[in-house]
Enzyme design. Structure first.
Site, mmCIF file in Angstrom:
data_model
loop_
_atom_site.group_PDB
_atom_site.id
_atom_site.type_symbol
_atom_site.label_atom_id
_atom_site.label_comp_id
_atom_site.label_asym_id
_atom_site.label_seq_id
_atom_site.Cartn_x
_atom_site.Cartn_y
_atom_site.Cartn_z
ATOM 1 N N ASP A 30 8.178 15.260 34.579
ATOM 2 C CA ASP A 30 7.183 16.141 33.945
ATOM 3 C C ASP A 30 6.729 17.144 34.994
ATOM 4 O O ASP A 30 6.663 16.820 36.186
ATOM 5 C CB ASP A 30 5.978 15.317 33.448
ATOM 6 C CG ASP A 30 5.149 16.059 32.409
ATOM 7 O OD1 ASP A 30 5.129 15.608 31.242
ATOM 8 O OD2 ASP A 30 4.532 17.085 32.758
ATOM 9 N N LYS A 35 -0.190 14.052 36.280
ATOM 10 C CA LYS A 35 0.324 13.017 35.377
ATOM 11 C C LYS A 35 1.357 12.153 36.097
ATOM 12 O O LYS A 35 1.343 10.922 36.028
ATOM 13 C CB LYS A 35 0.977 13.728 34.185
ATOM 14 C CG LYS A 35 0.911 12.963 32.898
ATOM 15 C CD LYS A 35 1.590 13.732 31.789
ATOM 16 C CE LYS A 35 0.630 14.579 30.985
ATOM 17 N NZ LYS A 35 1.309 15.444 30.012
ATOM 18 N N ARG A 151 3.502 5.636 16.201
ATOM 19 C CA ARG A 151 2.104 5.929 15.905
ATOM 20 C C ARG A 151 1.303 5.708 17.175
ATOM 21 O O ARG A 151 1.496 4.692 17.853
ATOM 22 C CB ARG A 151 1.559 4.941 14.848
ATOM 23 C CG ARG A 151 2.234 5.004 13.507
ATOM 24 C CD ARG A 151 2.007 3.705 12.738
ATOM 25 N NE ARG A 151 2.527 2.543 13.474
ATOM 26 C CZ ARG A 151 2.217 1.286 13.215
ATOM 27 N NH1 ARG A 151 1.367 0.991 12.265
ATOM 28 N NH2 ARG A 151 2.750 0.295 13.910
ATOM 29 N N ASN A 212 6.347 12.692 7.833
ATOM 30 C CA ASN A 212 4.953 13.044 8.124
ATOM 31 C C ASN A 212 4.305 13.782 6.960
ATOM 32 O O ASN A 212 3.117 13.599 6.683
ATOM 33 C CB ASN A 212 4.865 13.861 9.418
ATOM 34 C CG ASN A 212 4.805 12.953 10.645
ATOM 35 O OD1 ASN A 212 4.808 11.740 10.515
ATOM 36 N ND2 ASN A 212 4.766 13.536 11.818
ATOM 37 N N PHE A 253 -1.979 3.778 3.930
ATOM 38 C CA PHE A 253 -2.239 5.230 3.946
ATOM 39 C C PHE A 253 -2.944 5.708 2.686
ATOM 40 O O PHE A 253 -2.784 6.853 2.274
ATOM 41 C CB PHE A 253 -0.955 6.028 4.229
ATOM 42 C CG PHE A 253 -0.782 6.250 5.710
ATOM 43 C CD1 PHE A 253 -0.504 5.181 6.539
ATOM 44 C CD2 PHE A 253 -0.956 7.496 6.284
ATOM 45 C CE1 PHE A 253 -0.407 5.346 7.917
ATOM 46 C CE2 PHE A 253 -0.856 7.675 7.665
ATOM 47 C CZ PHE A 253 -0.577 6.589 8.479
ATOM 48 N N LEU A 254 -3.718 4.815 2.084
ATOM 49 C CA LEU A 254 -4.555 5.218 0.952
ATOM 50 C C LEU A 254 -6.022 4.999 1.295
ATOM 51 O O LEU A 254 -6.814 4.639 0.435
ATOM 52 C CB LEU A 254 -4.185 4.427 -0.305
ATOM 53 C CG LEU A 254 -2.927 4.851 -1.053
ATOM 54 C CD1 LEU A 254 -2.760 4.037 -2.332
ATOM 55 C CD2 LEU A 254 -2.947 6.345 -1.403
ATOM 56 N N GLY A 257 -11.387 9.158 3.254
ATOM 57 C CA GLY A 257 -12.410 9.340 4.283
ATOM 58 C C GLY A 257 -12.464 10.778 4.718
ATOM 59 O O GLY A 257 -12.329 11.691 3.899
ATOM 60 N N CYS A 264 -0.008 15.332 15.368
ATOM 61 C CA CYS A 264 1.234 15.365 14.587
ATOM 62 C C CYS A 264 1.051 15.858 13.162
ATOM 63 O O CYS A 264 1.504 16.947 12.821
ATOM 64 C CB CYS A 264 1.875 13.983 14.574
ATOM 65 S SG CYS A 264 2.423 13.479 16.203
HETATM 66 C C1 UDX Z 1 1.760 9.959 12.753
HETATM 67 C C2 UDX Z 1 2.817 9.159 11.999
HETATM 68 O O1 UDX Z 1 2.206 8.016 11.394
HETATM 69 C C3 UDX Z 1 3.927 8.734 12.942
HETATM 70 O O2 UDX Z 1 4.943 8.060 12.242
HETATM 71 C C4 UDX Z 1 4.489 9.976 13.628
HETATM 72 O O3 UDX Z 1 5.471 9.608 14.579
HETATM 73 C C5 UDX Z 1 3.401 10.762 14.316
HETATM 74 O O4 UDX Z 1 2.363 11.074 13.385
HETATM 75 P P1 UDX Z 1 -0.252 9.307 14.376
HETATM 76 O O5 UDX Z 1 -0.527 10.773 14.487
HETATM 77 O O6 UDX Z 1 -0.269 8.472 15.612
HETATM 78 O O7 UDX Z 1 1.168 9.069 13.689
HETATM 79 O O8 UDX Z 1 -1.375 8.702 13.411
HETATM 80 P P2 UDX Z 1 -1.443 8.035 11.966
HETATM 81 O O9 UDX Z 1 -1.655 6.598 12.108
HETATM 82 O O10 UDX Z 1 -0.355 8.493 11.089
HETATM 83 O O11 UDX Z 1 -2.809 8.666 11.444
HETATM 84 C C6 UDX Z 1 -2.938 10.066 11.278
HETATM 85 C C7 UDX Z 1 -4.304 10.435 10.762
HETATM 86 O O12 UDX Z 1 -4.460 10.035 9.413
HETATM 87 C C8 UDX Z 1 -5.476 9.811 11.505
HETATM 88 O O13 UDX Z 1 -6.471 10.800 11.712
HETATM 89 C C9 UDX Z 1 -5.958 8.717 10.585
HETATM 90 O O14 UDX Z 1 -7.326 8.431 10.750
HETATM 91 C C10 UDX Z 1 -5.685 9.352 9.229
HETATM 92 N N1 UDX Z 1 -5.516 8.383 8.131
HETATM 93 C C11 UDX Z 1 -4.502 7.472 8.157
HETATM 94 C C12 UDX Z 1 -6.378 8.423 7.024
HETATM 95 O O15 UDX Z 1 -7.296 9.249 6.972
HETATM 96 N N2 UDX Z 1 -6.177 7.534 5.991
HETATM 97 C C13 UDX Z 1 -5.185 6.615 6.001
HETATM 98 O O16 UDX Z 1 -5.074 5.872 5.028
HETATM 99 C C14 UDX Z 1 -4.320 6.590 7.110
#
Ligand code: UDX
Length: 437
Positions: A30, A35, A151, A212, A253-254, A257, A264
């Site tokens: 890097d 880092k 994640r 995503n 993921f339901l 909030g 990402c």
């Molecule tokens: C995401 C993808 O899940 C992962 O597969 C990809 O490689 C990178 O992007 P990440 O960004 O680490 O991962 O977080 P994730 O767990 O997906 O949550 C994303 C956002 O959604 C968070 O702010 C979380 O609080 C929100 N979220 C998640 C909700 O608001 N409701 C849910 O039910 C799930």
């Protein structure tokens, strides 16, 4: 195998450590000296559960080292590109500066037979363009795309044992020479039965953005239902439980909030729309504009609800925000809905104190105008209202009776619908959830 990992951020540092854990001889590269110096001392430059222990474990074996010079990649036969692809300033598209820079810096260090493996999330078509760049510099090297689905907060286990491995190769053929090489890299995951899919380059790139986008859509769908529940006096949490029992839908993921954030989901759906436009297929993704809009609306909704909770005005109200990270078990505040809400409340005249177990330093760099407090107890003191915006376990576990002694007014806004509303109300609190009566 000898492996180089270019880019040691949330993705690369974890990938480098995990590859060493699998028995490979790894160098992480890097350009950020700070880092690299921390990683070389076995310290994780960001909070990720399990990473620091893993770094120390593998460094003691001598199989993992770090460097700031690209020349350190020489001698490795597999080179992973793990640099960031942030959103371009003022545009929806992805900024490919780091991917292009990493690839071109690597070129002069490639040997015949080497393979370059892209893991960064890129707009479809990028890998095809980079194959030509690599081939021109080293005709006997190959480039493939192997998207990463980790994640944050679960990055180590997601890397060691992913749901699936996708290899995007030029032409999409199983017989591609580099498939065998990558199979050796991931031998232990493959032995554990992790599914492996071979695709052409554009499909592999699309798998990541499609996944995503689907996740973002699922979250915005339930948040749209929360808006309806608010209007109709229904409960979105029970609604999610009920529809989630249909395994074609699923409960994951339901969670309604304050919406999604992070490095990402938000930028990936925007880059996807921008790329679709360039390809003349923008109509296919117009729904993502709505997904984005629903998500951003959550933040304004929370500001309005907080104003209501405080009796109609935010001026001078002492608001305690629990959580700054975009999700628990992370110190990442990129596009964090919690912080964005905290900043909007402050702009509208509230006196905001933010607390978080891990993300305060990053938060203070991004929004220096907010007041930060490490101790939850101190942060809660004399609050006119508390907002739970990132569902760290310690905030979920708050006791409404004990918490009542700290605050000035018993008003709570549960931005993640994780508190037991009945219990908080029984303790005398005015409780507001999102999409809950
Ligand atoms: C995401 C993808 O899940 C992962 O597969 C990809 O490689 C990178 O992007 P990440 O960004 O680490 O991962 O977080 P994730 O767990 O997906 O949550 C994303 C956002 O959604 C968070 O702010 C979380 O609080 C929100 N979220 C998640 C909700 O608001 N409701 C849910 O039910 C799930």
């Amino acid at each position: 195998m000898r492996i180089s990992v270019i880019g040691c951020g949330y993705l690369g540092a974890v990938h480098a450590a995990c590859m060493a854990k699998l028995g490979h001889d790894v160098v992480g590269i890097d350009v950020d000296e700070q880092k690299i110096s921390e990683l070389s001392r076995g310290r994780a430059p960001f909070f990720e559960p399990g990473l620091e222990n893993l770094l120390q474990e593998v460094q003691s074996t001598g199989r993992l080292r770090f460097a700031t010079e690209f020349a350190a990649a020489e001698g490795s036969s597999v080179h992973f590109i793990c640099v960031g692809t942030p959103q371009k300033k003022g545009e929806n598209g992805a900024d490919l500066t780091f991917v292009d820079a990493a690839t071109s810096a690597l070129l002069q260090h490639l040997s015949p037979g080497d393979i370059v493996v892209g893991k960064s999330t890129v707009p479809v078509g990028t890998a095809g363009r980079l194959v030509a760049v690599v081939k021109q510099a080293q005709p006997e090297a190959d480039l493939l795309w192997n998207p990463e689905f980790l994640r944050e907060g679960h990055a180590v286990s997601d890397t060691l044992l992913p749901d699936r491995l996708v290899y995007g190769v030029d032409g999409g053929s199983e017989d591609h020479r580099s498939v065998e090489v990558l199979d050796q890299v991931y031998a232990s995951a493959l032995e554990a039965g992790i599914p492996r899919l071979i695709t052409d380059l554009p499909t592999a790139e699309l798998v990541k953005t499609a996944a995503n986008s689907f996740l973002a859509t699922k979250i915005s769908f339930i948040n749209a239902m929360a808006e309806l529940c608010d209007a109709a006096g229904a409960d979105v949490s029970l609604l999610a439980d009920a529809i989630g029992l249909d395994d074609r839908i699923g409960r994951k993921f339901l969670n309604a909030g304050i919406g999604f954030g992070g490095g990402c989901l938000p930028k990936d759906i925007r880059a996807f729309m921008a790329r679709a436009g360039e390809l003349g297929a923008d109509q296919a993704l117009t729904f993502l504009r709505e997904v984005d809009a629903i998500n951003m609306r959550r933040r304004t909704r929370v500001v309005e609800l907080t104003r209501e909770l405080c009796g109609g005005s935010l001026l001078g109200q002492r608001i305690t925000v629990l959580g700054a990270a975009f999700k628990p078990e992370s110190d990442d505040v990129r596009d964090s809905p919690a912080l964005s809400i905290a900043a909007q409340l402050q702009l509208q005249g509230a006196d905001v104190t933010v607390t978080d177990p891990e993300a305060l330093a990053n938060a203070a760099r991004r929004f220096p105008e907010l007041h930060y407090e490490k101790s939850t107890g101190t942060a809660l003191k004399d609050a006119d209202a508390i907002l739970l915006l990132t569902e760290w376990q310690e905030y979920r576990d708050l006791d409404p009776y004990e918490t009542a002694y700290s605050v000035a007014y018993k008003r709570v806004l549960d931005g993640r619908n994780v508190l037991d509303a009945r219990k908080w109300r029984a303790a005398g609190w005015t409780y507001r959830g999102l999409g809950r009566p």
